[in-house]
Enzyme design. Structure first.
Site, short mmCIF file in Angstrom:
data_model
loop_
_atom_site.label_atom_id
_atom_site.label_comp_id
_atom_site.label_asym_id
_atom_site.label_seq_id
_atom_site.Cartn_x
_atom_site.Cartn_y
_atom_site.Cartn_z
N ASP A 45 -10.83 12.48 -9.89
CA ASP A 45 -11.13 11.31 -9.20
C ASP A 45 -10.39 10.09 -10.02
OD1 ASP A 45 -12.71 11.36 -11.41
OD2 ASP A 45 -14.60 10.99 -10.54
N SER A 46 -9.59 10.57 -11.41
CA SER A 46 -8.97 9.66 -11.77
C SER A 46 -7.92 9.05 -11.19
CB SER A 46 -8.37 10.25 -13.22
OG SER A 46 -7.99 11.53 -12.89
N LYS A 114 -15.59 19.94 -9.17
CA LYS A 114 -16.15 19.65 -10.30
C LYS A 114 -17.10 18.41 -10.24
CE LYS A 114 -13.66 17.52 -13.31
NZ LYS A 114 -14.41 16.11 -13.95
N GLU A 116 -19.77 15.75 -12.36
CA GLU A 116 -20.05 15.11 -13.55
C GLU A 116 -21.56 15.32 -14.16
OE1 GLU A 116 -18.53 11.44 -14.69
OE2 GLU A 116 -16.46 11.95 -14.12
N GLU A 183 -15.32 16.14 -22.70
CA GLU A 183 -14.71 15.19 -23.06
C GLU A 183 -15.24 13.94 -24.00
OE1 GLU A 183 -12.36 11.28 -20.43
OE2 GLU A 183 -13.41 12.89 -19.47
#
Length: 268
Positions: A45-46, A114, A116, A183
């Site tokens: 989503d970056s 994915k 978070e 991260e």
């Protein structure tokens, strides 16, 4: 045509102690190049920040992720493709998460999604896995939570943060995720996570002991000014592109482009 890597193949790389090579990918031409060298491509989503210039990832939609996911799957044939689930698409309920995740997999053809989060979404991860949706986790510094953090801040610097990272790792593992991204975590805490994890740990600003590494492709290629300590520029394409555009603009203004080799002549 080569056989695309599966979840089992990625897990096997950890078991064989073979480092897992991962990069983000958002487009068809990009994925065709990266696919030759990567084990896993993440449609992150970056892309909201990298491709669209948003200030954060929070405004990215499921529809946008699906469009880019389709392109990356179409452009690759070797790498496992994972698509990020955007903010707000899985937090409301397990049912909402399944609806959106199943749609992403069905419409893109990707192999996994994915999510978070750690302890707070463990039940959701388990629900998805039980229903046949492979999940990659994402703990440590979580970009979708940057408002709660007060920015994009390194995790693990104190005991409270350390305990949170370790608890999140255990929760994601116990919930059935096949791997997780770790991260921006201090090296000592990252090493602790890596040593205790029975599933692949993919580091980004974490530890060289991780089972694999990932970077945003455009960061790795030097498309932007280096903004994070964990980024290493393996090229300076931003400067190269600017120089090429400068040369093109100069030739257009001087009327030296197009030249004889670039113009169609009338047939004899």
């Amino acid at each position: 045509m080569s056989k695309r890597k599966s979840i089992k193949d990625i897990v096997a790389l950890k078991e064989l102690s073979n480092p897992i090579v991962c990069l983000t990918s958002y487009t068809y031409p990009q994925s065709k190049i990266l696919d030759k060298h990567c084990d896993l491509l993440l449609v992150g989503d970056s892309l909201g920040m990298v491709l669209y210039g948003y200030d954060s990832t929070l405004t990215v939609s499921v529809d946008l992720m699906i469009q880019h996911g389709k392109a990356v799957v179409k452009g690759s044939e070797n790498s496992l493709v994972v698509v990020d689930m955007p903010f707000g698409s899985y937090q409301k309920s397990k049912e909402q998460a399944f609806e959106n995740c199943s749609r992403v997999i069905a419409e893109t053809g990707c192999q996994a999604v994915k999510l978070e989060g750690g302890v707070e979404i463990a039940e959701t991860i388990k629900h998805l896995v039980d229903l046949g949706i492979p999940v990659m986790g994402h703990i440590g510094m979580k970009p979708q939570h940057h408002n709660a953090y007060g920015g994009f801040t390194v995790q693990g610097k104190d005991e409270v943060s350390r305990d949170k990272v370790l608890a999140d790792a255990k929760a994601v593992i116990d919930a059935g995720a096949f791997s997780f991204v770790l991260e921006a975590v201090t090296e000592d805490v990252a090493n602790e996570v890596c040593k205790s994890s029975v599933i692949p740990v993919i580091g980004i600003g974490a530890s060289a002991e991780a089972d694999g590494q990932i970077l945003v492709c455009e960061d790795m290629l030097g498309m932007f000014e280096k903004s994070a300590k964990f980024v290493k520029n393996y090229a300076e394409l931003g400067q190269g592109i600017e120089k090429a555009v400068e040369s093109y603009a100069k030739e257009v203004r001087e009327r030296t482009f197009p030249g004889e080799d670039n113009i169609y002549k009338k047939s004899a």
